[in-house]
Design a protein around this motif. Structure first.
Motif, mmCIF file in Angstrom:
data_model
loop_
_atom_site.group_PDB
_atom_site.id
_atom_site.type_symbol
_atom_site.label_atom_id
_atom_site.label_comp_id
_atom_site.label_asym_id
_atom_site.label_seq_id
_atom_site.Cartn_x
_atom_site.Cartn_y
_atom_site.Cartn_z
ATOM 1 N N LEU A 1 0.837 -1.193 0.000
ATOM 2 C CA LEU A 1 0.000 0.000 0.000
ATOM 3 C C LEU A 1 0.875 1.248 0.000
ATOM 4 O O LEU A 1 1.872 1.317 0.733
ATOM 5 C CB LEU A 1 -0.898 0.023 1.238
ATOM 6 C CG LEU A 1 -1.764 -1.221 1.512
ATOM 7 C CD1 LEU A 1 -2.511 -1.043 2.830
ATOM 8 C CD2 LEU A 1 -2.713 -1.477 0.372
ATOM 9 N N ASP A 2 0.497 2.229 -0.786
ATOM 10 C CA ASP A 2 1.226 3.500 -0.848
ATOM 11 C C ASP A 2 0.706 4.408 0.266
ATOM 12 O O ASP A 2 -0.308 5.090 0.118
ATOM 13 C CB ASP A 2 1.034 4.143 -2.225
ATOM 14 C CG ASP A 2 1.878 5.395 -2.409
ATOM 15 O OD1 ASP A 2 2.422 5.904 -1.407
ATOM 16 O OD2 ASP A 2 1.984 5.870 -3.549
ATOM 17 N N ALA A 3 1.403 4.415 1.396
ATOM 18 C CA ALA A 3 0.938 5.154 2.569
ATOM 19 C C ALA A 3 0.951 6.658 2.339
ATOM 20 O O ALA A 3 0.122 7.386 2.892
ATOM 21 C CB ALA A 3 1.784 4.788 3.788
ATOM 22 N N LYS A 4 1.892 7.153 1.550
ATOM 23 C CA LYS A 4 1.927 8.586 1.252
ATOM 24 C C LYS A 4 0.635 9.024 0.567
ATOM 25 O O LYS A 4 0.077 10.081 0.873
ATOM 26 C CB LYS A 4 3.108 8.905 0.332
ATOM 27 C CG LYS A 4 4.447 9.054 1.009
ATOM 28 C CD LYS A 4 5.475 9.482 -0.054
ATOM 29 C CE LYS A 4 6.867 9.610 0.514
ATOM 30 N NZ LYS A 4 7.850 9.979 -0.542
ATOM 31 N N ARG B 1 -2.964 -7.844 10.667
ATOM 32 C CA ARG B 1 -1.627 -7.356 10.995
ATOM 33 C C ARG B 1 -0.782 -7.266 9.719
ATOM 34 O O ARG B 1 -0.530 -8.263 9.053
ATOM 35 C CB ARG B 1 -0.940 -8.267 12.015
ATOM 36 C CG ARG B 1 0.502 -7.859 12.275
ATOM 37 C CD ARG B 1 1.051 -8.369 13.586
ATOM 38 N NE ARG B 1 1.153 -9.810 13.697
ATOM 39 C CZ ARG B 1 1.796 -10.430 14.696
ATOM 40 N NH1 ARG B 1 2.386 -9.713 15.654
ATOM 41 N NH2 ARG B 1 1.837 -11.743 14.758
ATOM 42 N N ALA B 2 -0.362 -6.045 9.383
ATOM 43 C CA ALA B 2 0.550 -5.802 8.269
ATOM 44 C C ALA B 2 1.835 -5.206 8.840
ATOM 45 O O ALA B 2 2.011 -5.145 10.054
ATOM 46 C CB ALA B 2 -0.096 -4.855 7.261
ATOM 47 N N MET B 3 2.744 -4.769 7.970
ATOM 48 C CA MET B 3 3.974 -4.165 8.485
ATOM 49 C C MET B 3 4.420 -2.984 7.645
ATOM 50 O O MET B 3 4.106 -2.886 6.459
ATOM 51 C CB MET B 3 5.104 -5.189 8.573
ATOM 52 C CG MET B 3 5.727 -5.589 7.259
ATOM 53 S SD MET B 3 7.278 -6.489 7.470
ATOM 54 C CE MET B 3 8.309 -5.235 8.219
ATOM 55 N N GLU B 4 5.141 -2.088 8.290
ATOM 56 C CA GLU B 4 5.682 -0.877 7.672
ATOM 57 C C GLU B 4 6.931 -1.180 6.854
ATOM 58 O O GLU B 4 7.779 -1.972 7.255
ATOM 59 C CB GLU B 4 6.029 0.120 8.781
ATOM 60 C CG GLU B 4 6.577 1.455 8.309
ATOM 61 C CD GLU B 4 8.092 1.511 8.208
ATOM 62 O OE1 GLU B 4 8.597 2.573 7.845
ATOM 63 O OE2 GLU B 4 8.773 0.487 8.480
ATOM 64 N N LEU C 1 5.661 2.570 2.409
ATOM 65 C CA LEU C 1 4.742 1.489 2.078
ATOM 66 C C LEU C 1 4.288 0.708 3.313
ATOM 67 O O LEU C 1 4.991 0.643 4.321
ATOM 68 C CB LEU C 1 5.405 0.511 1.098
ATOM 69 C CG LEU C 1 6.039 1.125 -0.155
ATOM 70 C CD1 LEU C 1 6.766 0.046 -0.953
ATOM 71 C CD2 LEU C 1 4.983 1.810 -1.018
ATOM 72 N N VAL C 2 3.106 0.117 3.184
ATOM 73 C CA VAL C 2 2.631 -0.901 4.127
ATOM 74 C C VAL C 2 2.528 -2.212 3.361
ATOM 75 O O VAL C 2 1.896 -2.281 2.307
ATOM 76 C CB VAL C 2 1.272 -0.531 4.744
ATOM 77 C CG1 VAL C 2 0.679 -1.728 5.493
ATOM 78 C CG2 VAL C 2 1.429 0.648 5.686
#
Length: 459
Positions: free
Chosen positions: A349-352, A379-382, A404-405
């Motif tokens: 995922l594009d967190a920005k 639960r995902a990760m950075e 990203l996530v």
């Protein structure tokens, strides 16, 4: 005509029951974990997409191999089975088992790197770069620019930019470069592959400059599948054949077997040079164990040898990559900003783009991962600023272009229904993006801070 549905090439023999939690319980759990998904208790997680490392489902053949463990301290027959399987499938003549991939990285770095050396690679990985730095080296990114652009459609974002590589040689000289480290399916770029054409050119470049080519082969089978699907001339080659060709172009390899090979623990350092092998055998005794077990039980080496054979099966890999693509298509249909093309082990995922209200200095990817857990129990990760760490000279955060996530899909664990729930949960978080708050550190380890760092919300 509508695209035909597909199903996984296996059936379920055993299930693990999951605990269902309320949103209030999850808010309490993430606060206690310092907004770090690594510090959550697994029993409080519904769908665990933290990593694909050591969390896959082993096959009945692998479990039967567990029962054939030869736990002799020296000369276990499982070691010889593993060694022969690695040479057969991956081409490397010599194998040193390690407890996992970072054990191999540590040994290789200590043998090859001297103070003041430079190690170019197609984007950094956290533990790899750390071991290189601890040995006195400096990592240099030589990946193509498209890898830093989440929406670039380039089919092989893991490729090396030879202009960057040549500039490094002109600046420091070839003798200051002990090896080039090349990853297949580059994790930090979003699980992006390198092409065989680019790898061949890199092999020729390394031969010309008398520099070793080291392969981070954690996800080599996934890379081989992308070559089969995308690179001209490989459509009629099997994943097994392409894997062997990739490995044969490199001089040595580090492997975390907890990914492609679907075991819970294990890894190895492999090479073709006997002198390098002898040095590795000396160090493995210091850090891991005897050279015929190196931190692994005999039963785990047997499961690994079997897992290698299963990892290169075309049907398995089509289902593996197909499940990631399914999740990507679900998210893209809802307008969720993600890294494209879809990666081999995860959707990123594009967190920005999802959290434009949170500056990168307040760790938007970390905040997004925490918000996704609170919303759904997923639960995902950075994979952004927190993972990038700090500049060791200035103390300032590294600010990578990619924030990203990672939604990492364990092998042979979750169904399409779990992917649907995941997609719906991400969409819900994105709808309420303005409610997500930035974070700041309240505890920051000096090394690999993303594992154990703790945060509090800003504002």
């Amino acid at each position: 005509m509508k695209k035909r549905s597909w199903a996984e090439p296996y059936k379920i023999k055993m299930v693990e029951l999951l605990k269902m939690t309320t949103k209030e319980e999850r808010e309490k759990a993430i606060a206690e974990a310092g907004f770090n998904t690594f510090l959550l208790k697994s029993e409080d997680v519904y769908i665990d997409l933290l990593t694909d490392s050591g969390v896959g489902a082993m096959s009945d053949r692998q479990w039967s191999g567990i029962m054939m463990g030869d736990e002799a301290y020296a000369g276990s027959r499982n070691f010889y089975h593993l060694r022969d399987t690695i040479e057969d499938y991956y081409s490397y003549k010599f194998t040193v088992p390690t407890h996992q991939g970072r054990g191999a990285e540590n040994i290789l770095s200590q043998i090859l790197i001297k103070d003041g050396d430079y190690v170019p690679g197609n984007m950094y990985f956290t533990t790899t770069r750390l071991h290189q730095e601890l040995a006195g080296g400096t990592f240099v990114d030589i990946i193509i620019d498209e890898a830093h652009d989440p929406v670039s459609p380039h089919p092989f974002k893991g490729n090396v930019d030879f202009n960057k590589l040549n500039q490094l040689v002109e600046k420091v000289g070839a003798k200051k470069i002990p090896y080039v480290c090349i990853a297949t399916c580059v994790n930090m770029a979003g699980g992006q592959p390198i092409s065989l054409e680019n790898l061949r050119e890199l092999k020729n470049w390394c031969s010309k400059h008398e520099i070793l080519l080291v392969h981070d082969m954690t996800r080599v089978a996934e890379n081989a599948y992308f070559i089969q699907q995308r690179e001209e001339g490989y459509q009629d080659k099997s994943v097994k054949q392409i894997v062997h060709e990739i490995c044969s172009l490199t001089d040595a390899a580090t492997m975390s077997s907890k990914k492609d090979a679907m075991v819970n623990i294990g890894g190895f350092l492999a090479m073709n040079d006997e002198a390098l092998y002898e040095k590795a055998c000396e160090l493995v005794v210091v850090y891991e164990g005897l050279h015929t077990y190196g931190g692994m039980a005999g039963r785990d080496m047997e499961a690994l040898a079997i897992g290698i054979t299963e990892s290169v099966q075309d049907d398995h890999m089509a289902a593996r990559i197909g499940q990631i693509a399914y999740l990507g298509e679900c998210l893209e249909a809802e307008g969720v900003p993600i890294v494209k093309p879809y990666g081999g082990h995860a959707i990123f995922l594009d967190a920005k783009a999802i959290l434009p209200n949170i500056p990168q200095s307040q760790y938007p990817a970390q905040a997004l991962a925490a918000a996704l857990y609170v919303e759904s129990g997923i639960r995902a990760m950075e994979r952004g600023v927190v993972s990038a760490g700090r500049n060791k000279e200035t103390g300032e955060d590294h600010m990578p272009k990619l924030e990203l996530v990672r939604l990492t899909i364990p092998r042979r664990v979750y169904t399409q229904a779990h992917m649907d729930v995941t997609a719906e949960s991400v969409v819900e978080v994105m709808k309420n993006a303005d409610q997500v708050k930035g974070l700041r550190f309240v505890y920051e380890p000096n090394m690999l801070r993303f594992f154990q760092g703790r945060f509090e919300q800003v504002g």
